[in-house]
Design an enzyme around this catalytic site. Structure first.
Site, PDB file in Angstrom:
ATOM      1  N   ARG A 123     -80.545 -67.065 -31.414  1.00 25.12           N
ATOM      2  CA  ARG A 123     -79.973 -67.690 -30.199  1.00 25.12           C
ATOM      3  C   ARG A 123     -80.644 -67.192 -28.921  1.00 25.12           C
ATOM      4  NH1 ARG A 123     -75.338 -66.909 -33.254  1.00 25.12           N
ATOM      5  NH2 ARG A 123     -74.676 -68.863 -34.187  1.00 25.12           N
ATOM      6  N   LYS A 146     -90.110 -74.703 -19.280  1.00 26.01           N
ATOM      7  CA  LYS A 146     -89.940 -75.821 -20.214  1.00 26.01           C
ATOM      8  C   LYS A 146     -90.728 -75.485 -21.470  1.00 26.01           C
ATOM      9  CE  LYS A 146     -90.104 -80.093 -17.742  1.00 26.01           C
ATOM     10  NZ  LYS A 146     -90.652 -81.445 -17.896  1.00 26.01           N
ATOM     11  N   GLU A 188    -104.325 -81.540 -13.718  1.00 27.50           N
ATOM     12  CA  GLU A 188    -103.012 -81.060 -13.234  1.00 27.50           C
ATOM     13  C   GLU A 188    -103.152 -80.479 -11.818  1.00 27.50           C
ATOM     14  OE1 GLU A 188    -100.213 -81.657 -14.798  1.00 27.50           O
ATOM     15  OE2 GLU A 188    -100.531 -81.601 -16.971  1.00 27.50           O
ATOM     16  N   LYS A 224     -95.385 -74.798  -8.159  1.00 29.90           N
ATOM     17  CA  LYS A 224     -94.486 -74.994  -9.310  1.00 29.90           C
ATOM     18  C   LYS A 224     -93.264 -74.078  -9.177  1.00 29.90           C
ATOM     19  CE  LYS A 224     -94.006 -76.137 -14.000  1.00 29.90           C
ATOM     20  NZ  LYS A 224     -94.609 -76.431 -15.275  1.00 29.90           N
ATOM     21  N   GLU A 234     -84.718 -80.176 -13.905  1.00 28.81           N
ATOM     22  CA  GLU A 234     -85.319 -81.495 -13.680  1.00 28.81           C
ATOM     23  C   GLU A 234     -84.327 -82.645 -13.532  1.00 28.81           C
ATOM     24  OE1 GLU A 234     -88.966 -82.083 -15.992  1.00 28.81           O
ATOM     25  OE2 GLU A 234     -88.569 -84.229 -15.844  1.00 28.81           O
ATOM     26  N   ARG A 238     -87.825 -81.652  -9.298  1.00 22.98           N
ATOM     27  CA  ARG A 238     -88.818 -81.302 -10.328  1.00 22.98           C
ATOM     28  C   ARG A 238     -89.501 -82.534 -10.925  1.00 22.98           C
ATOM     29  NH1 ARG A 238     -88.367 -76.497 -14.946  1.00 22.98           N
ATOM     30  NH2 ARG A 238     -90.467 -76.760 -15.736  1.00 22.98           N
ATOM     31  N   ASN A 242     -93.945 -84.915 -12.564  1.00 29.09           N
ATOM     32  CA  ASN A 242     -94.325 -85.931 -13.550  1.00 29.09           C
ATOM     33  C   ASN A 242     -95.263 -86.982 -12.967  1.00 29.09           C
ATOM     34  OD1 ASN A 242     -92.843 -84.851 -15.692  1.00 29.09           O
ATOM     35  ND2 ASN A 242     -90.951 -85.742 -14.875  1.00 29.09           N
ATOM     36  N   HIS A 245     -97.721 -88.791 -15.069  1.00 30.15           N
ATOM     37  CA  HIS A 245     -97.341 -88.538 -16.456  1.00 30.15           C
ATOM     38  C   HIS A 245     -96.646 -89.719 -17.131  1.00 30.15           C
ATOM     39  CE1 HIS A 245     -98.470 -84.481 -15.482  1.00 30.15           C
ATOM     40  NE2 HIS A 245     -98.142 -84.036 -16.677  1.00 30.15           N
ATOM     41  N   HIS A 249     -98.376 -90.333 -20.345  1.00 25.90           N
ATOM     42  CA  HIS A 249     -97.759 -90.116 -21.673  1.00 25.90           C
ATOM     43  C   HIS A 249     -97.920 -91.339 -22.560  1.00 25.90           C
ATOM     44  CE1 HIS A 249     -94.919 -86.606 -20.393  1.00 25.90           C
ATOM     45  NE2 HIS A 249     -96.080 -86.178 -20.845  1.00 25.90           N
ATOM     46  N   HIS A 262    -103.931 -83.935 -23.207  1.00 17.19           N
ATOM     47  CA  HIS A 262    -102.863 -84.112 -22.222  1.00 17.19           C
ATOM     48  C   HIS A 262    -103.452 -84.275 -20.815  1.00 17.19           C
ATOM     49  CE1 HIS A 262     -98.987 -83.770 -20.284  1.00 17.19           C
ATOM     50  NE2 HIS A 262     -99.493 -82.838 -19.487  1.00 17.19           N
TER      51      HIS A 262
END
Ligand SMILES: NC(=O)c1ccc[n+]([C@@H]2O[C@H](COP(=O)([O-])OP(=O)(O)OC[C@H]3O[C@@H](n4cnc5c(N)ncnc54)[C@H](O)[C@@H]3O)[C@@H](O)[C@H]2O)c1
Ligand SMILES: [Zn+2]
Length: 357
Positions: A123, A146, A188, A224, A234, A238, A242, A245, A249, A262
């Site tokens: 956990r 993330k 990026e 960031k 997000e 945030r 993207n 993206h 994506h 990517h």
């Protein structure tokens, strides 16, 4: 040494940036008291193992620390639950407990998987350290918490938010990157220039840019850090990260995560978002051409070589969709982003501009 602190809701994440810092990892990450009681598992991949693992492993061993390693096959196709399951086995068989430490040594794939293992094993274990070794991981994926893995149905569909306790960035490790992997990080970096700080676009256009890469890495990480501090999970700001993206994506998925990396997909996605923004009257005119030229300087792809209808369909399956709308990120002006909630059928119309040369 430059230190930036990201104040997460649960964890204060210390980001340390210095050339040669790799040789100081134990000093940075080990607790001040009873350091010999901590056990460490370093997770890396088959390429990075031969380059940087030994130095770090030995520096811990010299201090009497028990270190185990888990090597994953390099490549996005191994960013799966099966790989995480193998990591759990390594952690159990080496007696790693909740107070111990996982170190992710590698690019974004290693960082995402190791972060997820750290977030879920027992956990959640107490100490997670990210040592990013690609430019993309240094400016983006290692910071912000993330993490996750892909499913057959799509990328990053399983994951968690887990801030690393430390991120250790040494730009010297970028020397062993191939041109294309280096360039993926540039995509990026250009993203940050578009959405937050236009001076990055000027810097990245310069012929001697790579010589001063550390300054730009610091700038990007700081952006960031600020964005994530304001919106860790997000739901608001945030989302601007993207930029490029949404379409990116789609392209990445249509190429089965093999045709485009990517970063390359983000490059294509940035140009698409600029083109759509110019058409909508949101983006400053001429941006597509200017940013496209910078991307091409690094031999990044700028055209979408897929059927637009197919790209649209993959965008619809995006997990960031809310009801019948999608939060599409535009660049308003250089260094300024705008989030526009766009109904999906309207998006289909706007995307038609991507068919035009
Ligand atoms: N968590 C986030 O916020 C976030 C953000 C952006 C991207 N990502 C994820 O990051 C991943 C992409 O990361 P990436 O571009 O770093 O890819 P990657 O981790 O696959 O690394 C690319 C290649 O470079 C090799 N490599 C790594 N460091 C090296 C070095 N110093 N010298 C030589 N070779 C080296 C790797 O072995 C691999 O073959 C994607 O899965 C993406 O989804 C996550
Ligand atoms: Zn990205």
């Amino acid at each position: 040494m430059k230190e930036l602190i990201l104040h997460g809701s649960k964890i204060e994440s210390h980001i340390l940036i210095e050339k040669g810092i790799l040789s100081k990892v134990p000093d940075i990450v080990l607790p001040k008291e009873k350091e010999e009681e901590i056990k460490i598992c370093i997770i890396t991949d088959t390429n990075v193992k031969d380059l940087y693992l030994n130095e770090i492993k030995e520096s811990f061993k010299k201090r009497g620390i028990i270190v185990s390693c888990h090597i994953i096959e390099a490549g996005e196709e191994y960013k799966t639950l099966d790989t995480v399951s193998d990591i759990y086995n390594t952690l159990v068989s080496n007696g790693i407990d909740r107070n111990d430490m996982i170190i992710a040594l590698g690019g974004g794939v290693v960082g995402d998987i190791a972060g997820f293992a750290a977030a879920t094993y027992l956990r959640g274990i107490k100490n997670l350290v990210q040592i990013p070794t690609t430019l993309l991981a240094q400016v983006d994926s290692s910071v912000g918490g993330k993490c996750g893995v892909d499913l057959l149905q799509g990328k990053n569909l399983v994951g968690a938010f887990r801030q690393p306790n430390q991120v250790i960035i040494d730009v010297n490790v970028l020397d062993s990157l191939t041109e294309d992997i280096y360039a993926a990080g540039i995509a990026e970096i250009i993203k940050y220039g578009c959405i937050w700080d236009s001076s990055i676009l000027d810097e990245v256009s310069k012929a001697d840019f790579k010589e001063n890469i550390e300054d730009t890495v610091i700038k990007c990480v700081d952006i960031k850090r600020k964005v994530v501090e304001e919106d860790e999970t997000e739901t608001g700001l945030r989302r601007i990260l993207n930029f490029g993206h949404t379409i990116g994506h789609g392209a990445e998925k249509l190429g089965n995560y093999k045709d485009l990396s990517h970063g390359e997909a983000v490059s294509v996605g940035i140009v698409a978002a600029l083109k759509m923004g110019e058409k909508m009257g949101i983006t400053v005119l001429g941006a597509t051409e200017r940013i496209g030229k910078i991307l091409q300087q690094y031999e990044l792809p700028i055209t979408l070589n897929y059927n637009i209808e197919d790209v649209y369909k993959t965008v619809l399956s995006d997990k960031k969709k809310k009801g019948n709308s999608i939060a599409f990120i535009y660049m308003k002006d250089y260094g300024k982003a705008e989030i526009v909630m766009t109904p999906i059928d309207e998006l289909k119309e706007i995307m038609k501009v991507l068919r035009e040369e």
